[in-house]
Write an enzyme that holds these catalytic residues in place. Structure first.
Site, mmCIF file in Angstrom:
data_model
loop_
_atom_site.group_PDB
_atom_site.id
_atom_site.type_symbol
_atom_site.label_atom_id
_atom_site.label_comp_id
_atom_site.label_asym_id
_atom_site.label_seq_id
_atom_site.Cartn_x
_atom_site.Cartn_y
_atom_site.Cartn_z
ATOM 1 N N ASP A 55 -19.150 16.000 40.586
ATOM 2 C CA ASP A 55 -20.156 15.065 41.081
ATOM 3 C C ASP A 55 -19.710 13.612 40.882
ATOM 4 O OD1 ASP A 55 -21.671 17.331 41.451
ATOM 5 O OD2 ASP A 55 -23.400 16.623 40.305
ATOM 6 N N HIS A 201 -17.684 15.979 36.313
ATOM 7 C CA HIS A 201 -17.755 14.677 36.991
ATOM 8 C C HIS A 201 -16.351 14.084 37.125
ATOM 9 C CE1 HIS A 201 -21.815 15.307 35.402
ATOM 10 N NE2 HIS A 201 -22.238 14.560 36.404
#
Ligand code: ZN
Length: 242
Positions: A55, A201
């Protein structure tokens, strides 16, 4: 405890947005309940497969390093891109897609949906989707809401934009100040089973500066662990999600 950490991050996001109203519609923040009621939303797929997802990118400071590790390992992943990050580095979004990874949508601005109106939620998704599609030439099929918090408006926006919402079943808590490669790996491995979806991430744009370094260090450990377990690692497109 990891769920509490997630709620803490989520609450911080809300505080930043300056609103704690409309708390009732949040339906996705309770992990075990979510998995039992909505296996597809949790990203549960074929037992021999693990979906690897990132993400908050694309980020020129970090994403290319993740692409290098994945290329070296011969693994493809799903990247949940932020429209505002794509706007800054459309070439990098394109590079992700050209490398064979799956591009997905994390919205435009990374604001918690509880803090904005249904109309703003729809506009955030649409603007992000259009940016990703323009940069990569591909319309994203998956959507993951910021902080993993979905409201009725989130689901309505997904329906209207033909996006499929998905969260995760294991995460590395890689945004925290004390995260290390080892902590990220062990936190993921503790919750990961065959058929799981991993959230990591590839950018620190919503996290502690340079937190991606711990994630990057954890990635080879995670790939080795999945190989030991006999799990194939790939994007959500190959996950066989219910
Ligand atoms: Zn995010």
């Amino acid at each position: 405890m990891s769920r509490l950490a997630g709620l803490a991050k989520y609450t911080a996001g809300l505080a930043a947005a300056g609103a704690l109203a409309q708390a009732a519609p949040a339906v996705t923040s309770l992990g075990p309940v979510r998995a039992a009621l909505w296996p597809g939303l949790t990203g549960l797929g074929a037992p021999g497969h693990v979906a690897l997802t990132f993400d908050d990118g694309p980020d020129p400071a970090s994403t290319p390093l993740f692409l290098d590790v994945l290329e070296e390992a011969g693994v493809h992943a799903t990247f949940f891109l932020l429209g505002r990050m794509v706007r800054r580095s459309p070439w990098l979004a394109r590079r992700i897609a050209d490398a064979g990874h799956e591009v997905a949508l994390h919205g435009w601005a990374h604001r918690a949906h509880l803090a904005v109106s249904p109309g703003q939620t729809l506009r955030d998704l649409r603007r992000g989707r259009d940016e990703v599609a323009a940069a990569t030439g591909r319309a994203p099929g998956w959507y993951r809401p910021p902080y993993g918090i979905a409201t009725a408006a989130t689901f309505a926006a997904c329906r209207s934009l033909d996006l499929r919402p998905v969260l995760w079943s294991a995460w590395g808590r890689d945004w925290t100040t004390r995260a290390t490669a080892e902590s990220v790996f062990h936190t993921v491995a503790r919750d990961l089973r065959g058929g799981g979806t991993v959230l990591l991430h590839d950018s620190d744009c919503t996290s502690k500066p340079e937190s991606w370094r711990a994630t990057l260090g954890a990635l080879p450990l995670l790939l080795a662990h999945c190989a030991e377990q006999g799990w194939r690692v790939g994007p959500l497109a190959e996950h066989g999600t219910a």
